[in-house]
Write a protein that holds these residues in place. Structure first.
Motif, PDB file in Angstrom:
ATOM      1  N   PRO A   1      25.133  83.310  58.631  1.00 22.46           N
ATOM      2  CA  PRO A   1      26.261  83.800  57.816  1.00 22.46           C
ATOM      3  C   PRO A   1      26.315  83.156  56.436  1.00 22.46           C
ATOM      4  O   PRO A   1      26.673  83.807  55.449  1.00 22.46           O
ATOM      5  N   GLU A   2      25.928  81.870  56.351  1.00 17.87           N
ATOM      6  CA  GLU A   2      25.960  81.194  55.056  1.00 17.87           C
ATOM      7  C   GLU A   2      24.971  81.812  54.078  1.00 17.87           C
ATOM      8  O   GLU A   2      25.293  82.034  52.900  1.00 17.87           O
ATOM      9  N   ASN A   3      23.760  82.124  54.539  1.00 21.21           N
ATOM     10  CA  ASN A   3      22.773  82.740  53.659  1.00 21.21           C
ATOM     11  C   ASN A   3      23.215  84.126  53.206  1.00 21.21           C
ATOM     12  O   ASN A   3      22.994  84.529  52.064  1.00 21.21           O
ATOM     13  N   ILE A   4      23.825  84.871  54.113  1.00 18.31           N
ATOM     14  CA  ILE A   4      24.324  86.200  53.745  1.00 18.31           C
ATOM     15  C   ILE A   4      25.419  86.081  52.693  1.00 18.31           C
ATOM     16  O   ILE A   4      25.452  86.836  51.707  1.00 18.31           O
ATOM     17  N   ALA A   5      26.324  85.112  52.880  1.00 15.73           N
ATOM     18  CA  ALA A   5      27.404  84.916  51.913  1.00 15.73           C
ATOM     19  C   ALA A   5      26.849  84.498  50.553  1.00 15.73           C
ATOM     20  O   ALA A   5      27.308  84.977  49.506  1.00 15.73           O
ATOM     21  N   LEU A   6      25.868  83.613  50.536  1.00 13.95           N
ATOM     22  CA  LEU A   6      25.269  83.173  49.276  1.00 13.95           C
ATOM     23  C   LEU A   6      24.598  84.345  48.557  1.00 13.95           C
ATOM     24  O   LEU A   6      24.712  84.486  47.332  1.00 13.95           O
ATOM     25  N   ALA A   7      23.893  85.182  49.303  1.00 11.89           N
ATOM     26  CA  ALA A   7      23.250  86.346  48.696  1.00 11.89           C
ATOM     27  C   ALA A   7      24.287  87.302  48.111  1.00 11.89           C
ATOM     28  O   ALA A   7      24.081  87.896  47.044  1.00 11.89           O
ATOM     29  N   LEU A   8      25.409  87.433  48.800  1.00 12.63           N
ATOM     30  CA  LEU A   8      26.479  88.306  48.326  1.00 12.63           C
ATOM     31  C   LEU A   8      27.081  87.758  47.031  1.00 12.63           C
ATOM     32  O   LEU A   8      27.308  88.506  46.067  1.00 12.63           O
ATOM     33  N   VAL A   9      27.346  86.449  46.994  1.00 11.32           N
ATOM     34  CA  VAL A   9      27.909  85.826  45.796  1.00 11.32           C
ATOM     35  C   VAL A   9      26.967  85.987  44.616  1.00 11.32           C
ATOM     36  O   VAL A   9      27.370  86.334  43.502  1.00 11.32           O
ATOM     37  N   ARG A  10      25.672  85.746  44.852  1.00 10.93           N
ATOM     38  CA  ARG A  10      24.704  85.861  43.765  1.00 10.93           C
ATOM     39  C   ARG A  10      24.585  87.303  43.274  1.00 10.93           C
ATOM     40  O   ARG A  10      24.519  87.566  42.071  1.00 10.93           O
ATOM     41  N   ALA A  11      24.552  88.247  44.187  1.00 13.83           N
ATOM     42  CA  ALA A  11      24.460  89.657  43.790  1.00 13.83           C
ATOM     43  C   ALA A  11      25.681  90.067  42.978  1.00 13.83           C
ATOM     44  O   ALA A  11      25.577  90.828  42.005  1.00 13.83           O
ATOM     45  N   HIS A  12      26.841  89.550  43.357  1.00 20.09           N
ATOM     46  CA  HIS A  12      28.068  89.875  42.631  1.00 20.09           C
ATOM     47  C   HIS A  12      28.037  89.287  41.218  1.00 20.09           C
ATOM     48  O   HIS A  12      28.370  89.974  40.248  1.00 20.09           O
ATOM     49  N   SER A  13      27.625  88.015  41.094  1.00 23.05           N
ATOM     50  CA  SER A  13      27.644  87.353  39.792  1.00 23.05           C
ATOM     51  C   SER A  13      26.608  87.937  38.843  1.00 23.05           C
ATOM     52  O   SER A  13      26.812  87.957  37.625  1.00 23.05           O
ATOM     53  N   GLN A  14      25.499  88.431  39.370  1.00 24.60           N
ATOM     54  CA  GLN A  14      24.445  88.966  38.512  1.00 24.60           C
ATOM     55  C   GLN A  14      24.806  90.316  37.901  1.00 24.60           C
ATOM     56  O   GLN A  14      24.139  90.772  36.973  1.00 24.60           O
ATOM     57  N   THR A  15      25.836  90.949  38.398  1.00 26.52           N
ATOM     58  CA  THR A  15      26.238  92.245  37.844  1.00 26.52           C
ATOM     59  C   THR A  15      27.133  92.093  36.617  1.00 26.52           C
ATOM     60  O   THR A  15      27.431  93.077  35.954  1.00 26.52           O
ATOM     61  N   MET A  16      27.565  90.857  36.318  1.00 26.19           N
ATOM     62  CA  MET A  16      28.533  90.654  35.251  1.00 26.19           C
ATOM     63  C   MET A  16      27.934  89.831  34.115  1.00 26.19           C
ATOM     64  O   MET A  16      27.183  88.877  34.358  1.00 26.19           O
ATOM     65  N   PRO A  17      28.274  90.165  32.849  1.00 25.79           N
ATOM     66  CA  PRO A  17      27.807  89.357  31.722  1.00 25.79           C
ATOM     67  C   PRO A  17      28.330  87.927  31.826  1.00 25.79           C
ATOM     68  O   PRO A  17      29.437  87.686  32.323  1.00 25.79           O
ATOM     69  N   GLN A  18      27.543  86.988  31.350  1.00 26.39           N
ATOM     70  CA  GLN A  18      27.938  85.591  31.413  1.00 26.39           C
ATOM     71  C   GLN A  18      28.987  85.280  30.340  1.00 26.39           C
ATOM     72  O   GLN A  18      28.893  85.769  29.209  1.00 26.39           O
ATOM     73  N   PRO A  19      29.998  84.465  30.667  1.00 26.37           N
ATOM     74  CA  PRO A  19      30.980  84.063  29.651  1.00 26.37           C
ATOM     75  C   PRO A  19      30.357  83.125  28.628  1.00 26.37           C
ATOM     76  O   PRO A  19      29.288  82.556  28.857  1.00 26.37           O
ATOM     77  N   GLU A  20      31.033  82.959  27.502  1.00 26.51           N
ATOM     78  CA  GLU A  20      30.534  82.123  26.422  1.00 26.51           C
ATOM     79  C   GLU A  20      31.317  80.816  26.344  1.00 26.51           C
ATOM     80  O   GLU A  20      32.515  80.769  26.654  1.00 26.51           O
ATOM     81  N   GLU A  21      30.640  79.768  25.923  1.00 27.53           N
ATOM     82  CA  GLU A  21      31.300  78.492  25.668  1.00 27.53           C
ATOM     83  C   GLU A  21      31.899  78.531  24.263  1.00 27.53           C
ATOM     84  O   GLU A  21      31.202  78.833  23.297  1.00 27.53           O
ATOM     85  N   LEU A  22      33.189  78.224  24.158  1.00 32.60           N
ATOM     86  CA  LEU A  22      33.880  78.276  22.877  1.00 32.60           C
ATOM     87  C   LEU A  22      34.053  76.878  22.298  1.00 32.60           C
ATOM     88  O   LEU A  22      34.044  75.876  23.029  1.00 32.60           O
ATOM     89  N   ILE A  23      34.244  76.828  20.976  1.00 31.45           N
ATOM     90  CA  ILE A  23      34.505  75.547  20.321  1.00 31.45           C
ATOM     91  C   ILE A  23      35.846  75.014  20.801  1.00 31.45           C
ATOM     92  O   ILE A  23      36.864  75.709  20.750  1.00 31.45           O
ATOM     93  N   ASP A  24      35.834  73.765  21.289  1.00 29.24           N
ATOM     94  CA  ASP A  24      37.071  73.109  21.710  1.00 29.24           C
ATOM     95  C   ASP A  24      37.511  72.184  20.597  1.00 29.24           C
ATOM     96  O   ASP A  24      37.043  71.055  20.475  1.00 29.24           O
TER      97      ASP A  24
END
Length: 590
Positions: A412-435
């Motif tokens: 179940p852990e491997n299935i969950a990890l694959a699901l999380v990765r598949a979900h995150s790869q569909t979305m553009p990465q956020p940007e680091e802003l000047i603090d």
């Protein structure tokens, strides 16, 4: 019933559409004192004004039984600034006048003009169109306005801004003098007032802007950013809200083109609308938004006129609107027909006071907040994923069998990890802003400088501006990046003195930095290219900075210093906000 005084066919259409009570502008135009009079109406986008003028002109069009005469020369003419708005108006009037069997013709640019002329020749009750196409049909003799009883100018201020004055005047001059004229405009500048005086008689002035209070269904936010971080802030706002449909407003078609390309490159499903796009391209873009193939639209103010996308819930003002009216027009694309919406203004630090003035003029209270950080976006992603997985799932037999096979072959852990990765790869990465609130790189308690990695060996430079010219790390840092063709990660400490500013860059990029400075310098220029930047022998000596200025607290009395002070004649620098700058303290910008 609130609509009981209307003709029966119109009342039936409203009931069938689910209307129970009129909006403020609809109620105002059907009051007894407005009956049969010319109207000059101020109402915002999304206030129900299309139905309002449909109700207002019903008495001129329908007989006592709520019926229409045999179609012939048009009885009513509605003029709108854009094809999209004209089509939207036509669709609204079609259901409103459907029980009366009204024949409605639409005449807009980008459509088959020959077919439009045939429709006009077969007879019609109502014509809806754009100024240029209507004038063309009028001059060709296809549009007969001799029997017109009511003329409506929708968003008249926009039509004048777009240069349609001559078209409007020629069209209205061809109508009977006894027609009724309804003029709808969100703002009332002098050209609108002059147009009303020329073509209206004893017009009743109606305004529902105060009642709306800047769209009660819209939540306004303002995020202050470094000028160099505007595009990154757009990325993070889109990722944080994950709106079903979002609209981004830019001031020029070049900026639309650039931002659209950047979003597509990052993986957003985005379309663009500006004056350089053909009607066919506009149609494809709008259809992509409506059917969900695109979720982001980058547009100029004029190009977005008349766009009505039901799923639009987020508006981002990428560039500051020029005034309160533009702010309301842009934001009015969302929060319509009882739906909730969010409007976000991205504000460079140097323009915060201007934006605050625009918000006051519009009677809008916006919540000032930082742009979403990458960490907050990732937290939102986690919460959204967990919420989605918690929803009930209706699976087919084939899907159930596949799930059981996965459980048998994987943990179940491997299935969950694959699901999380598949979900995150569909979305553009956020940007680091000047603090800019970071306290890093200040001197240690022992007075020794704390280096961050990569700044053990640095080269010092100086600029011929300082506290007296309102020097501020918030705009100095992006200036250095633009002039020196470097990134903010290449800049170390920034020390602001009375009449000059010292800063350090990594030794590894010193030669590249010097070369870029020479290419971007213009001696005596009034803009940032005229600021002299040259190598310095080393860090300024301790105590050279003089007095340290502390920021003024909110509400503290005392003189304000928002303009240049003691600067070079004619040279303009961004105003500072929040008081003094702390003299010669190290300022690391991240």
């Amino acid at each position: 019933m609130p609509f009981s005084q209307l003709p029966q066919s119109i009342a039936d259409a409203l009931v069938g559409r689910g209307y129970t009570q009129p909006t403020p502008v609809q109620a105002a135009v059907i009051e007894s004192d407005a009956e049969a009079r010319d109207l000059l109406v101020s109402a915002q986008t999304g206030s129900g004004k299309t139905v309002a003028f449909g109700l207002a002109m019903a008495q001129q069009l329908l007989d006592a039984d709520g019926n229409l005469s045999t179609p012939g020369a048009p009885l009513a003419l509605i003029i709108a600034p854009t094809r999209e708005l004209a089509m939207q108006v036509s669709r609204e009037l079609e259901w409103l006048y459907a029980p009366a069997r009204a024949r409605i013709a639409t005449c807009v640019g980008g459509m088959d003009s020959a077919r439009e002329r045939r429709n006009l020749s077969h007879g019609t009750h109502i014509v809806v169109g754009t100024p240029g196409r209507l004038r063309d049909h009028l001059e060709r003799g296809a549009l007969d306005l001799s029997a017109l009883r009511c003329a409506v100018l929708d968003e008249a201020d926009e039509m004048l801004d777009m240069g349609f004055r001559e078209d409007l005047e020629e069209i209205l001059d061809a109508t009977p003098d006894n027609r009724r004229t309804l003029l709808f405009s969100a703002t009332m500048p002098r050209p609108i007032v002059a147009l009303a005086k020329r073509y209206q008689r004893d017009a009743l002035r109606i305004s529902t802007l105060d009642e709306r209070q800047g769209h009660g269904d819209i939540s306004y936010q303002a995020v202050a950013v470094s000028p160099s971080d505007i595009e990154n802030a757009v990325i993070n706002l889109l990722r944080f809200h994950e709106a079903e449909t979002a609209m981004l407003f830019c001031a020029t078609r070049d900026n639309v083109r650039h931002l659209h390309a950047s979003l597509v490159e990052r993986g957003f499903a985005a379309v663009a609308l500006s004056g350089e796009h053909s009607q066919n391209e506009r149609n494809h873009a709008l259809q992509a938004l409506r059917d969900g193939r695109a979720r982001v639209c980058v547009a100029t103010d004029v190009a977005a006129r008349g766009i009505d996308v039901a799923s639009l819930s987020l508006v981002i003002h990428v560039e500051v609107p020029r005034d309160a009216e533009v702010l309301q027009h842009r934001s009015g694309r969302t929060g319509r027909a009882g739906r909730k919406g969010t409007a976000v203004l991205i504000v460079p630090f140097s323009r915060r006071r201007r934006v605050e003035g625009i918000l006051r003029s519009a009677r809008i209270e916006a919540e000032w907040m930082p742009a979403p950080s990458a960490a907050s976006i990732r937290e939102q992603d986690r919460n959204r994923l967990l919420a989605k997985l918690a929803e009930p799932v209706e699976a087919t037999e084939e899907e159930t069998q596949l799930a059981q096979r996965l459980l048998a072959e994987q943990t179940p852990e491997n299935i969950a990890l694959a699901l999380v990765r598949a979900h995150s790869q569909t979305m553009p990465q956020p940007e680091e802003l000047i603090d800019l609130s970071s306290a890093e790189n200040r001197r240690g308690e022992a007075g020794e400088k704390q280096h961050r990695p990569g700044f053990e060996d640095t080269a010092w430079f100086r600029m011929d501006i300082g506290r007296r010219q309102n020097a501020d790390p918030r705009w100095i840092l992006p200036l250095l990046c633009r002039r020196g063709h470097i990134t903010r990660a290449d800049v170390g400490a920034i020390r602001i003195l009375a009449n000059e500013t010292h800063f350090e860059v990594r030794r590894a990029i010193e030669a590249k930095f010097r070369s870029a400075l020479q290419r971007t310098a213009r001696e005596g220029a009034e803009d940032e290219s005229g600021i002299r930047i040259e190598p310095a022998p080393g860090a300024p000596q301790p105590g050279a900075h003089g007095k340290v200025h502390k920021p003024r607290r909110t509400g503290e009395s005392g003189p304000r210093h928002d303009g240049p002070r003691g600067g070079k004649p004619g040279k303009k620098f961004p105003p500072r906000h929040g008081g003094g700058h702390g003299g010669g303290k190290d300022r690391r910008a991240h």
